[in-house]
Design an enzyme around this catalytic site. Structure first.
Site, short mmCIF file in Angstrom:
data_model
loop_
_atom_site.label_atom_id
_atom_site.label_comp_id
_atom_site.label_asym_id
_atom_site.label_seq_id
_atom_site.Cartn_x
_atom_site.Cartn_y
_atom_site.Cartn_z
N ARG A 268 3.65 -28.92 20.30
CA ARG A 268 4.08 -28.10 21.55
C ARG A 268 3.63 -29.15 22.80
NH1 ARG A 268 8.14 -24.21 21.77
NH2 ARG A 268 7.96 -23.01 20.06
N LEU B 81 27.43 -18.01 27.58
CA LEU B 81 27.40 -18.95 26.54
C LEU B 81 26.89 -20.19 27.22
CD1 LEU B 81 30.53 -18.54 24.45
CD2 LEU B 81 28.06 -17.47 23.86
N SER C 142 25.98 -7.19 24.70
CA SER C 142 25.71 -8.39 23.57
C SER C 142 26.28 -9.45 24.22
CB SER C 142 26.59 -7.86 22.20
OG SER C 142 26.00 -6.61 21.84
N LYS D 241 22.90 -20.41 18.21
CA LYS D 241 24.20 -19.57 17.66
C LYS D 241 25.08 -19.62 19.03
CE LYS D 241 23.39 -15.04 19.27
NZ LYS D 241 24.19 -13.89 19.87
N CYS E 100 19.04 -16.77 20.01
CA CYS E 100 20.20 -17.12 20.79
C CYS E 100 20.70 -18.53 21.03
CB CYS E 100 19.63 -16.59 22.20
SG CYS E 100 19.62 -14.91 22.10
N ASN F 262 23.20 -20.39 28.40
CA ASN F 262 22.07 -20.91 27.20
C ASN F 262 22.75 -22.17 26.61
OD1 ASN F 262 20.95 -18.58 26.90
ND2 ASN F 262 21.93 -17.72 25.12
N LEU G 257 18.04 -11.97 29.75
CA LEU G 257 16.48 -11.63 29.73
C LEU G 257 15.83 -12.72 28.34
CD1 LEU G 257 15.28 -10.24 26.85
CD2 LEU G 257 16.24 -8.34 28.08
N1 LIG Z 1 17.11 -11.03 22.07
C1 LIG Z 1 17.31 -11.70 23.11
O1 LIG Z 1 16.44 -12.12 23.97
C2 LIG Z 1 18.45 -11.67 23.96
C3 LIG Z 1 18.69 -11.84 25.27
C4 LIG Z 1 20.01 -11.59 25.85
C5 LIG Z 1 21.10 -11.50 24.98
N2 LIG Z 1 21.06 -11.16 23.56
C6 LIG Z 1 22.11 -10.93 23.05
O2 LIG Z 1 21.96 -9.30 22.75
C7 LIG Z 1 22.57 -8.89 21.74
C8 LIG Z 1 21.53 -8.13 20.85
O3 LIG Z 1 20.57 -8.91 20.45
P1 LIG Z 1 19.10 -8.29 20.06
O4 LIG Z 1 18.19 -9.61 19.93
O5 LIG Z 1 18.56 -7.33 20.77
O6 LIG Z 1 19.54 -7.98 18.51
P2 LIG Z 1 18.66 -7.08 17.56
O7 LIG Z 1 19.14 -7.76 16.27
O8 LIG Z 1 17.20 -6.98 17.80
O9 LIG Z 1 19.25 -5.54 17.80
C9 LIG Z 1 20.49 -5.07 17.44
C10 LIG Z 1 20.38 -3.72 17.20
O10 LIG Z 1 21.58 -3.26 16.69
C11 LIG Z 1 21.70 -2.25 15.55
N3 LIG Z 1 23.10 -2.29 15.22
C12 LIG Z 1 23.93 -3.14 14.54
N4 LIG Z 1 25.19 -2.50 14.21
C13 LIG Z 1 24.96 -1.25 14.77
C14 LIG Z 1 26.11 -0.32 14.93
N5 LIG Z 1 27.22 -0.48 14.18
N6 LIG Z 1 25.83 1.03 15.19
C15 LIG Z 1 24.38 1.13 15.81
N7 LIG Z 1 23.59 -0.06 15.96
C16 LIG Z 1 23.73 -1.12 15.33
C17 LIG Z 1 20.85 -2.89 14.74
O11 LIG Z 1 20.32 -2.14 13.81
C18 LIG Z 1 19.60 -3.45 15.70
O12 LIG Z 1 18.80 -2.64 15.81
C19 LIG Z 1 22.93 -10.11 20.81
O13 LIG Z 1 24.58 -10.25 21.10
C20 LIG Z 1 22.18 -11.15 21.38
O14 LIG Z 1 23.07 -12.27 21.35
C21 LIG Z 1 19.78 -11.30 23.04
O1 LIG Z 2 11.06 -26.35 28.18
C1 LIG Z 2 11.25 -25.45 27.11
C2 LIG Z 2 11.66 -24.27 27.31
C3 LIG Z 2 11.67 -23.55 25.88
N1 LIG Z 2 11.62 -24.14 24.92
C4 LIG Z 2 11.85 -23.40 23.53
O2 LIG Z 2 13.20 -22.87 23.59
C5 LIG Z 2 13.25 -21.69 22.98
C6 LIG Z 2 14.10 -20.51 23.65
O3 LIG Z 2 13.19 -20.25 24.74
P1 LIG Z 2 13.63 -19.26 25.85
O4 LIG Z 2 14.66 -19.51 26.58
O5 LIG Z 2 12.13 -19.13 26.77
O6 LIG Z 2 13.55 -17.99 25.01
P2 LIG Z 2 14.83 -17.07 24.61
O7 LIG Z 2 14.06 -15.55 24.32
O8 LIG Z 2 15.60 -17.41 23.53
O9 LIG Z 2 15.90 -17.03 25.77
C7 LIG Z 2 17.06 -17.65 25.97
O10 LIG Z 2 17.88 -16.86 25.26
C8 LIG Z 2 18.25 -15.57 25.66
C9 LIG Z 2 19.42 -15.25 24.70
O11 LIG Z 2 20.80 -15.29 24.97
C10 LIG Z 2 18.64 -15.80 27.22
O12 LIG Z 2 18.92 -14.46 27.44
C11 LIG Z 2 17.65 -16.13 28.10
O13 LIG Z 2 18.34 -16.46 29.16
C12 LIG Z 2 17.32 -17.65 27.42
O14 LIG Z 2 16.26 -18.14 28.14
C13 LIG Z 2 12.12 -21.41 22.35
O15 LIG Z 2 11.60 -21.89 21.16
C14 LIG Z 2 10.88 -22.22 23.21
O16 LIG Z 2 9.68 -22.50 22.83
C15 LIG Z 2 11.21 -25.58 24.69
O17 LIG Z 2 11.04 -26.12 23.52
N2 LIG Z 2 11.01 -26.26 25.85
#
Ligand SMILES: NC(=O)c1ccc[n+]([C@@H]2O[C@H](COP(=O)([O-])OP(=O)(O)OC[C@H]3O[C@@H](n4cnc5c(N)ncnc54)[C@H](O)[C@@H]3O)[C@@H](O)[C@H]2O)c1
Ligand SMILES: O=c1ccn([C@@H]2O[C@H](COP(=O)(O)OP(=O)(O)O[C@H]3O[C@H](CO)[C@@H](O)[C@H](O)[C@H]3O)[C@@H](O)[C@H]2O)c(=O)[nH]1
Length: 615
Positions: free
Chosen positions: A592, A298, A208, A356, A353, A301, A240
């Site tokens: 866009r 952090l 996380s 926040k 992401c 992002n 990712l």
């Molecule tokens: N979504 C992304 O693209 C992305 C990418 C990189 C990092 N992150 C980070 O990864 C973390 C997870 O993000 P996400 O998008 O997968 O969130 P998500 O909301 O899709 O999934 C989180 C899951 O955790 C479960 N959960 C919550 N509390 C729990 C508990 N006590 N026991 C068991 N399960 C529990 C929820 O039910 C939920 O299914 C966050 O910190 C986020 O910032 C997200």
């Molecule tokens: O040139 C650009 C690129 C992206 N976006 C917008 O920016 C947002 C975020 O896009 P993107 O970063 O591709 O998607 P996320 O899934 O939010 O991924 C970001 O947030 C994740 C959660 O932390 C990180 O793991 C990734 O590395 C980081 O790219 C979206 O609304 C895009 O449409 C733009 O407007 N212009």
């Protein structure tokens, strides 16, 4: 769950629950020194054992079992890829939400990602596999066993050598730090479960995104709950991006591992690095201290989002002058020091992401007394909100500030293309602002979002518009746009373009999942088609896999109904058809910057593009 149990009670209540600490997993031999079945299971014995086992023993055994806590966008795909590259490791995904777990166990995965279904089916259901000889020669076919499991049972934690924490960490909405600080409720609650159940010597990994200093806090938490028991805590943030998760997981730019600089911490980091080295070159695996690793996530992002806000601020200048933002972005992106990525102007950034994580970074700066630094980063979010406001205002102005009686169509609701994720959707704010002008109807089409997710988001800002059916979700782009006075392109889906997107270089994913393979098709294509019961094949790393047929859902499966009701829109929409059925003044607002305005105008519509002066 231990969620409700106060910390002091929990640490002692662990004693009565100790049988689950040391339960023997099906894959762990009783002889394993890492994982001994205990007859006199109580916390005292465990603690004593832990003392006897020196800290040296942490992570010194081969990893046999992994638990991923949180079956969301990160936890599910991460677990699936880990299971794919490590057939001999049992990967169990734990979530407290039974509905999510049930979806991961079904043909209706809760996360839409290209290639994800193929990987999940291979590791969750098992497959037949063969090498170069191919699957046609029955003698060369072997079984690949199942090694990915989904569960709500916290006992799974006790089986794990490594526990990945992948629960949600949203922004706090109450109390101290509301609107900026990270809400650690889910993380802390999950950590309490881990503290209660993890076996001595387990490695706890923060996947996380968490505030800097969390690893230190977790170490203290563990030593309070389980005094004297050796654990290691690592930071291993996930980078990712949604829409290309499998690509990013199978070919990451880097893997970052932060540890306590102790010998045992470094050993734990090595154990984790070994796991990744099954598919990630060691040159891409970076080791730092925990604080650097947490902060780097952090900052990555924040820097990406900062580029988007920067180019969007320039788009505002372009709209008032003769400059075109795409031309400016192209010109500056050719400078190798700047580079072309993340310079696409649009409605701003959405998703769970960026906003926040910037808020969290600014909060950190503020709590360190660095108000200027906090202000600097907050501006990135402020600019982002302004961008949406400007867009909505432009739409309203183009109708001379009177939308009463008008129908507007919104193309795209997800925060970006190739995902069904509606969190922090850019469309929500736009729709809320347009609704204030009392239009007759706002029709929404998105190729991947579930209608219930869209409605939930809109309910949170304009419940009456949902109840009065002013807002309607359409499963067909042409119906959504029919009789519309304006069409707003809100998501950058390729389906909404009026020109062919430029061919990108071959990605890992397109190698893993060639376009012709049914595995590449969106999940709902496969589900609604008879191929569900056929045995699809795919090839990876010189191995061909033949998937097992999935169990059919029950006849009243609500997910089947929702999916099959929706036509699959994988092709580009026909703008001729859309334009033909629009009503005057026939505005198309390209939020866009991805439509060829000149081509579109030939169809008799008026086009406004972000970052360009309106003609
Ligand atoms: N979504 C992304 O693209 C992305 C990418 C990189 C990092 N992150 C980070 O990864 C973390 C997870 O993000 P996400 O998008 O997968 O969130 P998500 O909301 O899709 O999934 C989180 C899951 O955790 C479960 N959960 C919550 N509390 C729990 C508990 N006590 N026991 C068991 N399960 C529990 C929820 O039910 C939920 O299914 C966050 O910190 C986020 O910032 C997200
Ligand atoms: O040139 C650009 C690129 C992206 N976006 C917008 O920016 C947002 C975020 O896009 P993107 O970063 O591709 O998607 P996320 O899934 O939010 O991924 C970001 O947030 C994740 C959660 O932390 C990180 O793991 C990734 O590395 C980081 O790219 C979206 O609304 C895009 O449409 C733009 O407007 N212009």
């Amino acid at each position: 769950m231990a969620d409700d149990i106060p910390m002091d009670v929990l640490s002692s209540s662990g004693a009565s629950d100790a049988s689950s600490f040391c339960s023997t997993g099906p894959t762990t031999p009783a002889s394993s020194p890492l994982f001994r079945p205990s007859g006199s299971d109580d916390l005292a014995v465990l603690t004593q054992l832990a003392h006897l086992r020196s800290i040296e023993s942490v992570a010194s055994e081969p990893v046999k079992s992994v638990c991923v806590v949180g079956a969301g966008y990160v936890g599910g795909p991460t677990a699936a890829v880990l299971a794919l590259y490590h057939p001999s490791i049992t990967v169990e995904v734990l979530d407290r939400d039974p509905r999510r777990i049930q979806q991961w166990q079904s043909p209706h995965l809760p996360v839409h990602e290209s290639g994800l279904e193929t990987v999940v089916r291979t590791v969750r259901d098992g497959a037949d596999m063969a090498g170069d000889e191919g699957l046609t020669d029955p003698l060369s076919v072997q079984k690949r066993g199942r090694n990915l499991f989904f569960t709500c049972d916290t006992a799974t934690i006790a089986r794990a050598d490594i526990v990945f924490m992948a629960v949600n960490t949203p922004t706090k909405t109450f109390g101290v730090g509301a609107g900026c600080a990270t809400n650690m409720t889910a993380f802390d609650s999950a950590m309490r479960e881990v503290a209660a159940h993890a076996k001595p010597g387990a490695i706890i990994v923060e996947k996380s995104t968490v505030p800097g200093g969390t690893a230190e806090r977790v170490r203290k938490m563990l030593s309070t709950y389980r005094p004297g028991v050796p654990f290691e805590v690592l930071s291993n943030p996930e980078f990712l991006a949604e829409g290309c998760a499998i690509d990013n997981l199978t070919a990451p730019d880097r893997v970052l591992i932060g540890s306590a600089g102790t010998p045992s911490g470094r050993r734990a980091a090595r154990t984790l690095a070994n796991l990744y080295e099954a598919w990630v070159p060691s040159s891409k695996i970076l080791q730092t201290n925990s604080w650097s690793s947490e902060l780097a996530k952090l900052v990555a992002n924040a820097m990406l989002a900062q580029r988007i806000s920067s180019i969007n601020s320039i788009s505002a200048i372009c709209e008032k002058t003769g400059a075109e933002v795409d031309q400016v972005a192209h010109a500056i992106g050719l400078d190798a020091r700047i580079g072309p990525q993340f310079l696409k102007a649009g409605l701003g950034f959405g998703g769970s992401c960026f906003r926040k994580d910037i808020a969290s970074l600014a909060y950190l700066a503020e709590s360190l007394g660095l108000d200027d630094v906090a202000h600097y980063w907050r501006q990135v979010n402020v600019m982002n909100e302004r961008q949406r406001d400007r867009f909505s205002r432009k739409v309203i102005d183009c109708f001379e500030r009177n939308l009463v009686g008008r129908k507007l169509a919104i193309l795209g609701f997800a925060f970006k293309k190739n995902t069904g994720d509606t969190r922090e959707s850019l469309a929500v704010d736009v729709i809320r602002q347009l609704l204030e002008e009392r239009p007759a109807e706002i029709a929404i089409f998105d190729p991947y979002c579930r209608p219930e997710d869209i409605l939930r988001e809109i309910m949170s800002v304009a419940p009456e518009a949902v109840h009065n059916e002013v807002v309607k979700i359409s499963s067909d782009p042409y119906l959504a746009c029919s009789q519309a006075h304006a069409v707003l392109v809100v998501t950058d889906c390729d389906q909404f373009r009026n020109t062919r997107p430029k061919k990108k270089r071959a990605t890992t994913q397109s190698v893993l999942f060639p376009q012709k393979s049914p595995a590449w098709a969106p999940a709902h294509d496969l589900l609604c088609h008879e191929t569900t019961l056929e045995r699809e094949t795919w090839t990876h790393d010189g191995v061909s896999y033949q998937l097992n047929a999935q169990d059919a859902c029950s006849p009243n499966c609500s997910d089947c109904r929702t999916t099959c009701d929706r036509p699959s829109v994988t092709e580009q929409v026909e703008w001729t058809r859309i334009a033909y059925n629009m009503l005057e003044p026939r505005w198309v607002f390209d939020g866009r910057g991805q439509l060829d305005a000149a081509e579109l105008e030939k169809l008799g519509v008026r086009v406004d593009t972000v970052g360009r002066r309106t003609a």
